[in-house]
Design a protein around this motif. Structure first.
Motif, PDB file in Angstrom:
ATOM      1  N   THR A  73       0.828  -1.208   0.000  1.00  0.00           N
ATOM      2  CA  THR A  73       0.000   0.000   0.000  1.00  0.00           C
ATOM      3  C   THR A  73       0.861   1.256   0.000  1.00  0.00           C
ATOM      4  N   ALA A  74       1.892   1.254   0.837  1.00  0.00           N
ATOM      5  CA  ALA A  74       2.796   2.407   0.889  1.00  0.00           C
ATOM      6  C   ALA A  74       3.492   2.613  -0.453  1.00  0.00           C
ATOM      7  N   ARG A  76       2.312   1.757  -3.358  1.00  0.00           N
ATOM      8  CA  ARG A  76       1.324   2.264  -4.313  1.00  0.00           C
ATOM      9  C   ARG A  76       1.165   3.775  -4.201  1.00  0.00           C
ATOM     10  N   VAL A  77       1.050   4.276  -2.983  1.00  0.00           N
ATOM     11  CA  VAL A  77       0.857   5.716  -2.769  1.00  0.00           C
ATOM     12  C   VAL A  77       2.082   6.500  -3.243  1.00  0.00           C
ATOM     13  N   ALA A  80       2.395   6.276  -7.071  1.00  0.00           N
ATOM     14  CA  ALA A  80       1.390   7.091  -7.754  1.00  0.00           C
ATOM     15  C   ALA A  80       1.754   8.567  -7.696  1.00  0.00           C
ATOM     16  N   ALA A  81       2.225   9.041  -6.533  1.00  0.00           N
ATOM     17  CA  ALA A  81       2.607  10.441  -6.390  1.00  0.00           C
ATOM     18  C   ALA A  81       3.752  10.796  -7.334  1.00  0.00           C
ATOM     19  N   LEU A 202      -3.616   3.962  -7.574  1.00  0.00           N
ATOM     20  CA  LEU A 202      -4.498   4.501  -6.522  1.00  0.00           C
ATOM     21  C   LEU A 202      -5.809   3.731  -6.458  1.00  0.00           C
ATOM     22  N   ILE A 205      -5.791   0.577  -4.182  1.00  0.00           N
ATOM     23  CA  ILE A 205      -5.595   0.652  -2.724  1.00  0.00           C
ATOM     24  C   ILE A 205      -6.862   0.235  -1.996  1.00  0.00           C
TER      25      ILE A 205
END
Length: 205
Positions: A73-74, A76-77, A80-81, A202, A205
């Motif tokens: 999850t981390a 992915r964030v 994505a950023a 995103l 998630i």
């Protein structure tokens, strides 16, 4: 044919099936190759990173990652950023190429260190790397039992060949990008690809 060679060929074929798909990393390597800008360090970063990740998967690290969903999850964030930022920059290059080139020269964003850091980010901040290269490839390698390291050798060899061909082979199509308009089309396509991947990350998630 020796079983070890069969395992290596299976690893090469499976590795290519994961690597060749159009993604943020491949698009970046292609663009660097077309620009003939820091191609060797970018190719080395991508290839060596794959060696590390494939080795981790073959060694069984996937089982640990599977029990730590927070890591994915981390990633992915963060991924994505980063991709959203890269998409914005690519879109600006497509819309105002002269202005962005001047800004990049002023900030030194065309330097070797910037290219290497971008390659590292596009590789290690991509959660699909962990899902595909570590978890999936590691699981398939495990099915080969004692020959799993031959499978891993085939996959790492395929990765090295692919990134070398993509980075250094891009010059073969460089004449198509002799006109500035072609670069604007490429950067526009890069922006769309990066944006689509970021949204996909995103959404997962």
């Amino acid at each position: 044919m020796p079983t070890s060679l069969l395992a290596a060929l299976s690893g090469a074929a499976f590795g290519l099936s994961l690597i060749v798909a159009i993604g943020a990393q491949n698009v970046f390597v292609l663009r660097q190759g077309l620009r003939r800008s820091h191609v060797l360090p970018v190719v080395l970063v991508c290839a060596v990173s794959d060696v590390v990740l494939i080795s981790a998967g073959v060694a069984g690290l996937g089982g640990i990652l599977d029990r730590a969903p927070g890591v994915a999850t981390a990633a992915r964030v963060a991924g994505a950023a980063f991709l959203l930022g890269y998409a914005v920059l690519a879109a600006r290059r497509a819309l105002r190429p002269a202005e962005v080139e001047g800004l990049e020269a002023e900030r030194g964003t065309g330097s070797r260190s910037a290219a290497v850091l971008t390659a590292l980010a596009l590789t290690w901040l991509n959660p699909h790397v962990y899902l595909d290269t570590v978890l999936l490839l590691g699981s398939v390698a495990a099915s080969h039992g004692d020959l799993r390291w031959w499978f891993g050798l085939g996959a790492t060899t395929a990765s090295l060949v692919w990134f070398t061909a993509l980075g250094f082979g891009a010059r073969l199509v460089a004449p198509l990008f002799a006109r500035p308009g072609a670069w604007r089309v490429l950067d526009g396509a890069i922006a769309v690809v990066m944006l689509a991947i970021a949204v996909g990350l995103l959404a997962g998630i």
